[in-house]
Every structure is written in structure tokens, then in C-alpha cells.
Design an enzyme around this catalytic site. Sequence first.
Site, PDB file in Angstrom:
ATOM      1  CG  ASP A  33      -2.068   0.906   1.189  1.00 10.40           C
ATOM      2  OD1 ASP A  33      -3.201   0.446   1.406  1.00 10.40           O
ATOM      3  OD2 ASP A  33      -1.877   2.105   0.942  1.00 10.40           O
ATOM      4  CG  ASN A  34       0.078   4.728  -2.571  1.00 14.16           C
ATOM      5  OD1 ASN A  34      -0.950   4.421  -1.972  1.00 14.16           O
ATOM      6  ND2 ASN A  34       0.092   5.636  -3.521  1.00 14.16           N
ATOM      7  CG  LEU A  35       0.763   4.009   3.909  1.00 13.58           C
ATOM      8  CD1 LEU A  35       1.814   4.266   4.968  1.00 13.58           C
ATOM      9  CD2 LEU A  35      -0.469   3.362   4.543  1.00 13.58           C
ATOM     10  CB  ILE A  61      -0.397  -0.504  -7.424  1.00 15.65           C
ATOM     11  CG1 ILE A  61      -0.779  -1.902  -7.885  1.00 15.65           C
ATOM     12  CG2 ILE A  61      -1.026   0.560  -8.322  1.00 15.65           C
ATOM     13  CD1 ILE A  61      -0.659  -2.945  -6.856  1.00 15.65           C
ATOM     14  CE1 TYR A 187     -13.353   3.075  -7.776  1.00 13.35           C
ATOM     15  CE2 TYR A 187     -15.737   3.037  -8.051  1.00 13.35           C
ATOM     16  CZ  TYR A 187     -14.596   2.573  -7.420  1.00 13.35           C
ATOM     17  OH  TYR A 187     -14.692   1.600  -6.454  1.00 13.35           O
ATOM     18  NE  ARG A 315     -23.113  13.096  -6.571  1.00 14.72           N
ATOM     19  CZ  ARG A 315     -22.890  12.427  -5.448  1.00 14.72           C
ATOM     20  NH1 ARG A 315     -21.826  12.689  -4.733  1.00 14.72           N
ATOM     21  NH2 ARG A 315     -23.708  11.480  -5.053  1.00 14.72           N
TER      22      ARG A 315
HETATM   23  N1  LIG Z   1     -15.775   0.787   0.189  1.00 17.59           N
HETATM   24  C1  LIG Z   1     -16.701   0.535  -0.704  1.00 17.59           C
HETATM   25  O1  LIG Z   1     -17.906   0.790  -0.502  1.00 17.59           O
HETATM   26  C2  LIG Z   1     -16.323  -0.136  -2.010  1.00 17.59           C
HETATM   27  C3  LIG Z   1     -17.355  -0.416  -2.927  1.00 17.59           C
HETATM   28  C4  LIG Z   1     -17.014  -1.001  -4.142  1.00 17.59           C
HETATM   29  C5  LIG Z   1     -15.692  -1.330  -4.416  1.00 17.59           C
HETATM   30  N2  LIG Z   1     -14.722  -1.042  -3.518  1.00 17.59           N
HETATM   31  C6  LIG Z   1     -13.341  -1.385  -3.870  1.00 17.59           C
HETATM   32  O2  LIG Z   1     -12.723  -2.022  -2.766  1.00 17.59           O
HETATM   33  C7  LIG Z   1     -11.343  -1.657  -2.688  1.00 17.59           C
HETATM   34  C8  LIG Z   1     -11.015  -1.097  -1.317  1.00 17.59           C
HETATM   35  O3  LIG Z   1     -11.794   0.075  -1.101  1.00 17.59           O
HETATM   36  P1  LIG Z   1     -11.757   0.861   0.283  1.00 17.59           P
HETATM   37  O4  LIG Z   1     -13.112   1.397   0.518  1.00 17.59           O
HETATM   38  O5  LIG Z   1     -11.084   0.043   1.314  1.00 17.59           O
HETATM   39  O6  LIG Z   1     -10.830   2.112  -0.131  1.00 17.59           O
HETATM   40  P2  LIG Z   1      -9.631   2.791   0.685  1.00 17.59           P
HETATM   41  O7  LIG Z   1      -9.320   4.063  -0.027  1.00 17.59           O
HETATM   42  O8  LIG Z   1      -9.926   2.843   2.137  1.00 17.59           O
HETATM   43  O9  LIG Z   1      -8.440   1.753   0.468  1.00 17.59           O
HETATM   44  C9  LIG Z   1      -7.690   1.705  -0.701  1.00 17.59           C
HETATM   45  C10 LIG Z   1      -6.227   1.526  -0.303  1.00 17.59           C
HETATM   46  O10 LIG Z   1      -5.462   1.494  -1.498  1.00 17.59           O
HETATM   47  C11 LIG Z   1      -4.302   2.280  -1.317  1.00 17.59           C
HETATM   48  N3  LIG Z   1      -3.876   2.814  -2.601  1.00 17.59           N
HETATM   49  C12 LIG Z   1      -4.454   3.796  -3.349  1.00 17.59           C
HETATM   50  N4  LIG Z   1      -3.716   4.055  -4.438  1.00 17.59           N
HETATM   51  C13 LIG Z   1      -2.658   3.205  -4.390  1.00 17.59           C
HETATM   52  C14 LIG Z   1      -1.529   3.009  -5.227  1.00 17.59           C
HETATM   53  N5  LIG Z   1      -1.331   3.763  -6.318  1.00 17.59           N
HETATM   54  N6  LIG Z   1      -0.622   2.060  -4.886  1.00 17.59           N
HETATM   55  C15 LIG Z   1      -0.801   1.318  -3.762  1.00 17.59           C
HETATM   56  N7  LIG Z   1      -1.836   1.465  -2.924  1.00 17.59           N
HETATM   57  C16 LIG Z   1      -2.756   2.406  -3.232  1.00 17.59           C
HETATM   58  C17 LIG Z   1      -4.726   3.397  -0.371  1.00 17.59           C
HETATM   59  O11 LIG Z   1      -3.614   3.947   0.323  1.00 17.59           O
HETATM   60  C18 LIG Z   1      -5.690   2.685   0.546  1.00 17.59           C
HETATM   61  O12 LIG Z   1      -5.049   2.209   1.709  1.00 17.59           O
HETATM   62  C19 LIG Z   1     -11.104  -0.687  -3.837  1.00 17.59           C
HETATM   63  O13 LIG Z   1     -10.570  -1.399  -4.926  1.00 17.59           O
HETATM   64  C20 LIG Z   1     -12.488  -0.165  -4.183  1.00 17.59           C
HETATM   65  O14 LIG Z   1     -12.577   0.206  -5.550  1.00 17.59           O
HETATM   66  C21 LIG Z   1     -15.000  -0.454  -2.315  1.00 17.59           C
END
Ligand SMILES: NC(=O)c1ccc[n+]([C@@H]2O[C@H](COP(=O)([O-])OP(=O)(O)OC[C@H]3O[C@@H](n4cnc5c(N)ncnc54)[C@H](O)[C@@H]3O)[C@@H](O)[C@H]2O)c1
Length: 375
Positions: A33-35, A61, A187, A315
Amino acid sequence: MKPRVLVTGGAGFVGSHLVDALIERGYRVRVFDNLEPQVHGRGRRVPEYLNKNIEFVKADIREKKRLREALKNIDIVFHLAAAVGVGQSMYEIERYMSINTGGAAILLDILANERNDIKKMIVASSMSIYGEGAYYCKYCKKEVYPGLRSKAQLDRHRWELKCSACSNILEAIPTREDKPLFPTSMYAISKRDHEEMFINFGITYNIPTVALRYFNIYGPRQALSNPYTGVAAIFSARILNNNSPLIFEDGFQSRDFVHVDDAVRASLLALEKEEANYQIFNVGSGKKLAVLELANILGGKLGFDNEPEILNKFREGDIRHCFADISKIRSRLGFTPKVEFEEGLSELVKWVKKQRAVDRVKIATDELIAKGLAR
Ligand SMILES: NC(=O)c1ccc[n+]([C@@H]2O[C@H](COP(=O)([O-])OP(=O)(O)OC[C@H]3O[C@@H](n4cnc5c(N)ncnc54)[C@H](O)[C@@H]3O)[C@@H](O)[C@H]2O)c1
């Protein structure tokens, strides 16, 4: 020895809960994770909540060399790393496609060209790839899959969908996995890419792969100061700062809110059940809830006295209703959501009350309006 799992995006909301569950079941976990500052703050520090019994790799990533190293000795990949703001993806197009579609391409390219031990992959997809959910016209007596509402209709603030044959208002019904896909944002297009790229790769290289179409996941640890995603978190951040939640349209648009513990339970079933291989599953509660109702319940539980602010704006790309048909994951993997909404929301509120959040929602909304993406 239990298999070794790489969780990309494992420091985020869903990923961190998944990591806890994997550790509890004895898996050995490496988080990549890149935080991302939008999620983790400018300090980009490893979040307090992240499980201590893991190996952590802080990298993007798209850093191929770091990702290649992180894939060494890994048996299972959960790919969750992504940029996750729907509206934001419409004006940061290059960044979104680069991280999401490009990031997946880099990961799969490594696996295609270098020796590896991967035995299973699970990719996070999203309900956003459906566009509008499935509907039923009770006059024409048929199920229909409408596209987006026209701008002319939205400009007249006629929010509900109408049957193209008889013009009567359509009824939202549960959306099955076989509904035609109609992603309405960059997205969503990138999430469809995730799903199709991973499933195609899995079939080609005989690596069992599963795509999970998560609906609206809520629960503790969702970044409260990130105004671009997570409606429950966004409303919470507003209320914590004594501001009314801002609601687009009239508030009666609905979504499927699934608790993060249930989303994690579904993800583990996808990992451990062979019946999941090469399949796509909805992960939701199977129930719909109006966004206004969510705001009211949250406000009530957080002791907030003011009403939500109904903006009567819309939107670009927003859909009216979508909620999951979960019969496929129920029958094939034995998944049943366990967390009742009221109970899940009370738990979220308990956590929210202990947090501090910067309210950037107004700025993000104004940004959308300035770019002509909301009006
Ligand atoms: N939360 C939801 O309701 C939901 C719904 C549908 C799909 N998703 C999918 O589930 C996954 C997790 O979502 P989430 O809600 O935990 O989001 P989140 O933003 O909390 O977590 C995503 C993580 O990915 C890391 N990240 C972002 N860009 C990065 C990069 N370039 N390299 C490495 N790490 C990177 C971020 O630091 C973060 O810790 C995502 O793929 C999202 O598309 C989530």
C-alpha cells in the site's frame, strides 16, 4: 503452513478488516500500500489500526520492481489497491486510469512473465459498473435495464426513472450479476477493467480468480476526511463538524449498504470455496435504503439536531437506485449477511464519536459544480 497472502491496498478501509480476518485464520499476510494521502493524511503514516502481525510494503502499485519483490513467495493475491472517488475520477482521469487499470496491468504483466506461485486471485470490483440497477415496469410487465436519465429530465428535477415504452415510473428491483454493464464514470470503467482483466488472466493461465462486486460498504476505519467516497463516512464527517449532511437530488435515491464484516466474510468465502473460481459475485446486503434515511438515522444516533440539507442538484453520471441480488453468492458460497443495518450503524457511530475529521465535503462539492459535473 497456511498460505501466504498479498493484500494490495491492505492499509485501507476494507483491506485492513480483511487483513485482520486473514491473520485470525492463520494466513501469513503481506500488505502492499502506498498510504495514499487522500486516505491516510499528508503524514502518510501506517494507520494505528493496521494489524501488527503482517509484513508491510509501502509502495505504489505502479512501482514494478517493488511489486515484483512483494509477489515473491505469495500464494494468494487480493487486489484492492485503487483510487476510489467516483466524481473525482471524472477530472483526474489520467491518475485514475493509471492507478486502477494501469496498476492491474503491471501486476498481471509480472505474473505473466515471471515465475510465481500464485494459486488464487480475488479482485475488488464494484457495483458502480452496473450504472443504473435493474427495474421492473408493472404496466408492461417486464424487467428493464435503463441507461442514465437524460439531462433534460434531471434539469426538470424529475428524479425517478420512467419506462421507455409506457412512460410510467419504474420500480427498482434487485440487480443480478448478468445485468448488462453500463459504467458511468472513469472510476467505474476502471473497475470493470479490473474485473475483466483479472478474470481473463485467470482463465488464460489457469489461476482460479474471483471478482467481487462490492456494493456500498460501511463501517469503522473508512477515511472520514476523504470527501470523495463513502457516503456514510462523508455524512459522519459533516455531522462531526456540526454541519448538515449535503444530499443530492431529493434524498430518495437508494443504495445497498453492506457492513464491512459481511463484505470480509464474503471475501473469505471467495478465497476458500472452489465453487467461487472464475466467477463474479455481488457482495451486498440485498436491501435498499434511501440516502436521506441513512442521513437521518446517522444524525439521530450521533445526536445531531439539524436536518440534512437537500440540495436538489444532481451529479453527472449519478444513478437513482441500485441494490444487490445476492442469490448467486448465497446459493454457491453459502453467504448470508449477518450484520443488521441498525446494529452496524450503531457500531459505526461508536467509532465515529472517537474520531476527528476534517470536513472537506463542501470543497469537493464546489469543485464538482465548478467543473460542470454537478448542477
Ligand atoms: N468501500 C466501498 O464501498 C467499495 C465499494 C465497491 C468497491 N470497492 C473497492 O474495494 C477496494 C477497497 O476500497 P476501500 O473502501 O477500502 O478504499 P480505501 O481508499 O480505504 O483503500 C484503498 C487503499 O489502497 C491504497 N492505494 C491507493 N492508491 C494506491 C496506489 N497507487 N498504490 C498502492 N496502494 C494504493 C490506499 O492507500 C488505501 O489504503 C477498492 O478497490 C475499491 O474500488 C470499495
